[in-house]
Design an enzyme around this catalytic site. Structure first.
Site, PDB file in Angstrom:
ATOM      1  N   ASP A  78      21.828  90.112 129.478  1.00  0.00           N
ATOM      2  CA  ASP A  78      23.054  90.900 129.645  1.00  0.00           C
ATOM      3  C   ASP A  78      22.662  92.356 129.882  1.00  0.00           C
ATOM      4  OD1 ASP A  78      23.902  88.430 128.604  1.00  0.00           O
ATOM      5  OD2 ASP A  78      25.579  89.329 127.509  1.00  0.00           O
ATOM      6  N   LYS A 134      30.621  91.181 132.876  1.00  0.00           N
ATOM      7  CA  LYS A 134      30.954  91.266 131.449  1.00  0.00           C
ATOM      8  C   LYS A 134      31.664  92.583 131.183  1.00  0.00           C
ATOM      9  CE  LYS A 134      28.470  91.558 126.999  1.00  0.00           C
ATOM     10  NZ  LYS A 134      27.135  91.408 126.358  1.00  0.00           N
ATOM     11  N   LYS A 152      32.635  87.346 131.301  1.00  0.00           N
ATOM     12  CA  LYS A 152      32.434  87.407 129.856  1.00  0.00           C
ATOM     13  C   LYS A 152      33.225  88.570 129.276  1.00  0.00           C
ATOM     14  CE  LYS A 152      28.893  87.991 126.266  1.00  0.00           C
ATOM     15  NZ  LYS A 152      27.438  88.001 125.965  1.00  0.00           N
TER      16      LYS A 152
END
Length: 224
Positions: A94, A157, A187
């Protein structure tokens, strides 16, 4: 999307059970993994310095953050961090986008920054791009998602969960989901602390949730 309530099992399968506090210890991470196995979450998400975990992960996947939480690292540093994490067992990375480049409208450079990290996270490993949606306009959210897709990322995300402007919002998730159109995952993370909020994010288009309040969230699900 079905209006039927999500079960605890269904929701757990979408969760990255997360521990990113600076003071977290290896014992804390061991408990994180044990809890993730108990709840059946998709993954645990930890800081790269915690790797290698040397723990029995069961069916739980391993995600790490990169360029966290500011995103102001150089592309080379981010790529090196991601490459080291993958070598140490990470399956998902991430990364944090360079918000300064976003605010300057330097979209080619934004794309290049993400692409540099993607080279270090080859398929079938997963790259998620944290865009810090709370500090972006809707147009910037769209452009950031487009840059992530162009660079070969697998997910976009919402948030690090560390920015003072806040975390995920239903509105931002909708914009992100509409932009990527199912081609990338979405996300939602940051500030998701109960079952109702988690379900609202999924209803808005989130396909993964980054949370630390996993037990509380799953406790709110209907009895299976």
């Amino acid at each position: 999307m079905s209006s039927a309530p999500l079960s605890a099992t269904e929701l757990a399968g979408m969760i990255d059970h997360t521990l990113l506090t600076p003071e977290a210890t290896h014992n804390d991470v061991a408990k994180l993994v044990a809890d993730a196995k108990k709840y059946g979450t998709w993954s645990v998400c930890v800081s790269p310095s915690m790797l290698p975990l040397n723990l029995d992960m069961g069916d739980v996947h391993l995600a790490v953050v990169c360029g966290f939480p500011s995103g102001k690292h150089t592309s080379a540093v981010k790529a090196a961090e991601a490459r080291e994490a993958i070598a140490a067992g990470a399956e998902e990375v991430d990364m944090v986008i360079n918000l300064g480049l976003v605010k300057e409208g330097r979209w080619e450079d934004v794309t290049a920054d993400i692409a540099a990290v993607k080279q270090a996270v080859p398929d079938p490993k997963i790259l998620k791009v944290i865009i810090e949606s709370a500090v972006l306009t809707d147009d910037e959210i769209v452009r950031a998602c487009q840059a992530a897709e162009k660079a070969g990322a697998d997910f976009v995300k919402t948030s690090t969960g560390f920015h003072p402007r806040g975390g995920a919002s239903v509105e931002a998730v909708k914009v992100m989901a509409d932009t990527v159109g199912g081609r990338l995952g979405v996300k939602a993370s940051g500030g998701i602390r109960d079952y109702q909020t988690a379900c609202a994010m999924v209803e808005a288009g989130a396909t993964r949730l980054g949370v630390s309040s996993t037990a509380k969230i799953l406790a709110g699900a209907p009895t299976e």
